[in-house]
Design an enzyme around this catalytic site. Structure first.
Site, PDB file in Angstrom:
ATOM      1  CG  PHE A  97      -0.336   0.491   2.485  1.00  0.00           C
ATOM      2  CD1 PHE A  97       0.385  -0.354   3.295  1.00  0.00           C
ATOM      3  CD2 PHE A  97      -0.457   1.821   2.864  1.00  0.00           C
ATOM      4  CE1 PHE A  97       0.975   0.109   4.468  1.00  0.00           C
ATOM      5  CE2 PHE A  97       0.121   2.288   4.037  1.00  0.00           C
ATOM      6  CZ  PHE A  97       0.853   1.430   4.837  1.00  0.00           C
ATOM      7  CE  LYS A  98       5.316   1.239   4.671  1.00  0.00           C
ATOM      8  NZ  LYS A  98       4.718  -0.064   5.059  1.00  0.00           N
ATOM      9  CG  ASP A  99       3.688   0.949  -4.717  1.00  0.00           C
ATOM     10  OD1 ASP A  99       4.844   1.394  -4.632  1.00  0.00           O
ATOM     11  OD2 ASP A  99       3.441  -0.231  -5.023  1.00  0.00           O
ATOM     12  CG  LEU A 117       6.398   6.344  -0.387  1.00  0.00           C
ATOM     13  CD1 LEU A 117       6.981   5.071   0.197  1.00  0.00           C
ATOM     14  CD2 LEU A 117       7.343   7.519  -0.137  1.00  0.00           C
TER      15      LEU A 117
END
Ligand code: PLP
Length: 465
Positions: free
Chosen positions: A111-113, A116
């Site tokens: 989910f960090k996409d 970021l």
């Protein structure tokens, strides 16, 4: 829109400046001075918008014109164009009124996409406009590093240095970082553990004199406000898909640093009718202990099969506490001063406000693997270990079956084949198409001693002119 520090002693910053900062100089974290609020009618009018259109609605009040609308729209479009699913954050049903929100459709499968990719494009825009160059420095135990590298690899004005503990991240995680060969991307495998990496990054932010003249460090961990902001969007997206604002909705969030679930809390404050917010933790359970027993004390780190949640202290919790203490910066400063001893307890009012907003649950590795097996047996849907923790926490703490429960799927199972295999799957989950050659790609990284001077010298020498 101004941003203020949770400890009350740092000067307020504009949106662009807050994006380019890490911690506030008083040691606090930045939060918006006034949270935007949407009426039920306005939220209802967003039904059916694409993810990108909705992101613009949710994000623009925070930006408050500092980035022109047309630019903001193209930053958003570029950020989600690399996702593999047209819905960007698709929902999958796994039980009666229980849904998985697949947040792993981005380029690095976590989910960090969401945050970021957006942060990389936003930085690129701000830096070009200001004709400024910066150095991104971050520590990773796995997912943050690859997402940050993916977000910054095409940014001309950024040199990015990511420290990971040598030989202590999974092969998939390492290769996702080290096979990016752009000249502005630098992977450092530190002879130490994750804490060593993080301490080195923290100390470097504190004294940046090792950098070439005119450069500053930018943070890509979840203390960066822009990351939290971008994550608010998918709570609205899932809520709208399941009938909000006419119907309430609940969320269960696999939690480490408290960034993701803090975004859910903000969505609720901004007007999304959220019934339950479930904090799901692994054996590193400081938040669960705090909520259930007012025990916010540091304990030895346990290495679990859900490594992205292996965190001793959740830094974004301070942002919540700031609200729970009536936005009294001096109270938070005192609380954090107390916590230097390794433990702190919340006052009665603050604790009861936290308990009204959140439920919590903790799972160890064995229980987590039971969930992967059980869900697979019933639905043939394969959960990653982090997501499995969220699903079980939801099932154990759910108050109402008639309100949809959305479990955030924070990673793709192929990112954690070891845990999936241990849970009894006889074949490894397959990597998505764009990564099938991951193990054939060339790698580039430098192994450095756990020595601050050596690391800083390496960085200074590799920053492009
Ligand atoms: C980072 C991460 C988490 C924890 O998110 P926080 O915002 O730190 O609470 C959970 N699951 C996965 C897969 C992650 O990468």
């Amino acid at each position: 829109m101004k941003y203020i520090s949770t400890r009350g002693e740092a000067p307020p910053l504009s949106f662009e400046d807050v994006v380019l900062t890490g911690l506030a100089p008083d040691g606090g974290l930045y939060v918006p001075e006034n949270l935007p609020k949407f009426s039920q009618e306005e939220i209802a009018s967003w039904a059916g918008l694409s993810y990108q259109e909705l992101a613009f609605k949710v994000i623009s009040p925070f930006v408050a014109g500092e980035v022109p609308d047309a630019e903001l729209k193209s930053i958003i479009d570029a950020s989600y164009s690399t996702f593999r699913h047209d819905a960007i954050a698709p929902l999958v049903q796994t039980a009666h009124n229980e849904w998985i929100l697949e947040l792993f459709q981005g380029p690095t499968l976590a989910f960090k996409d969401f945050a970021l990719q957006f942060l990389g494009n936003l930085l690129d825009y701000i830096l070009k406009k200001r004709n400024q160059k910066v150095v991104v420095m971050g520590a990773t135990s796995g997912d943050t590093g690859s997402a940050a590298i993916e977000g910054c690899r095409h940014c001309d004005n950024i040199d990015i240095f990511i420290l990971h503990p040598n030989k202590r991240v999974s092969d998939v995680q390492r290769r996702q970082m080290t096979t990016v060969l752009e000249k502005n991307v630098h992977n450092i495998a530190l002879e130490g553990n994750f804490d060593d990496c993080q301490n080195m990054v923290k100390a470097s932010f504190g004294d940046q004199s090792f950098l070439p003249e005119g450069r500053q460090l930018v943070a890509v961990n979840s203390i960066n406000w822009a990351r939290i902001m971008a994550q608010i969007v998918y709570y609205f997206y899932a809520g709208l898909a399941l009938g909000a604002p006419a119907r309430p909705v609940s969320f269960s969030v696999p939690t480490g640093n408290f960034g993701d679930i803090f975004a859910g809390y903000l969505a609720k404050q901004m007007g999304l009718p959220i019934d339950q917010l479930v904090i799901a933790t692994n054996a590193n359970d400081i938040l669960h202990r705090c909520i259930s027993a007012n025990d916010h004390s540091k304990k030895e780190l346990i290495h679990s099969l859900s490594p992205s949640m292996d965190i001793m202290v959740s830094s974004n919790f301070e942002r919540l506490l700031f609200d729970m203490y009536g936005r009294d910066g001096s109270a938070i400063k005192q609380l954090m001063e107390d916590f230097k001893s390794g433990s702190m307890s919340l006052d009665e009012d603050a604790l009861s406000s936290v308990r009204e907003l959140f439920t919590s649950y903790r799972l160890d590795d064995e229980e987590m693997m039971d969930v992967i097996r059980e869900v697979f047996d019933h639905t043939e849907y394969l959960l990653d270990p982090h997501t499995a923790i969220g699903v079980q926490a939801a099932r154990k703490t759910r108050r109402r079956q008639d309100i949809p429960m959305v479990c955030l799927a924070t990673a793709h199972p192929a990112k954690f084949p070891e845990a999936v295999r241990k849970a009894g799957q006889d074949t490894d989950p397959t990597l998505p198409h764009h990564m099938t050659d991951l193990f054939d790609r060339e790698e580039r990284f430098d192994v450095l001693d756990n020595d601050m001077a050596a690391v800083q010298k390496h960085i200074a020498a590799n920053v492009r002119a």
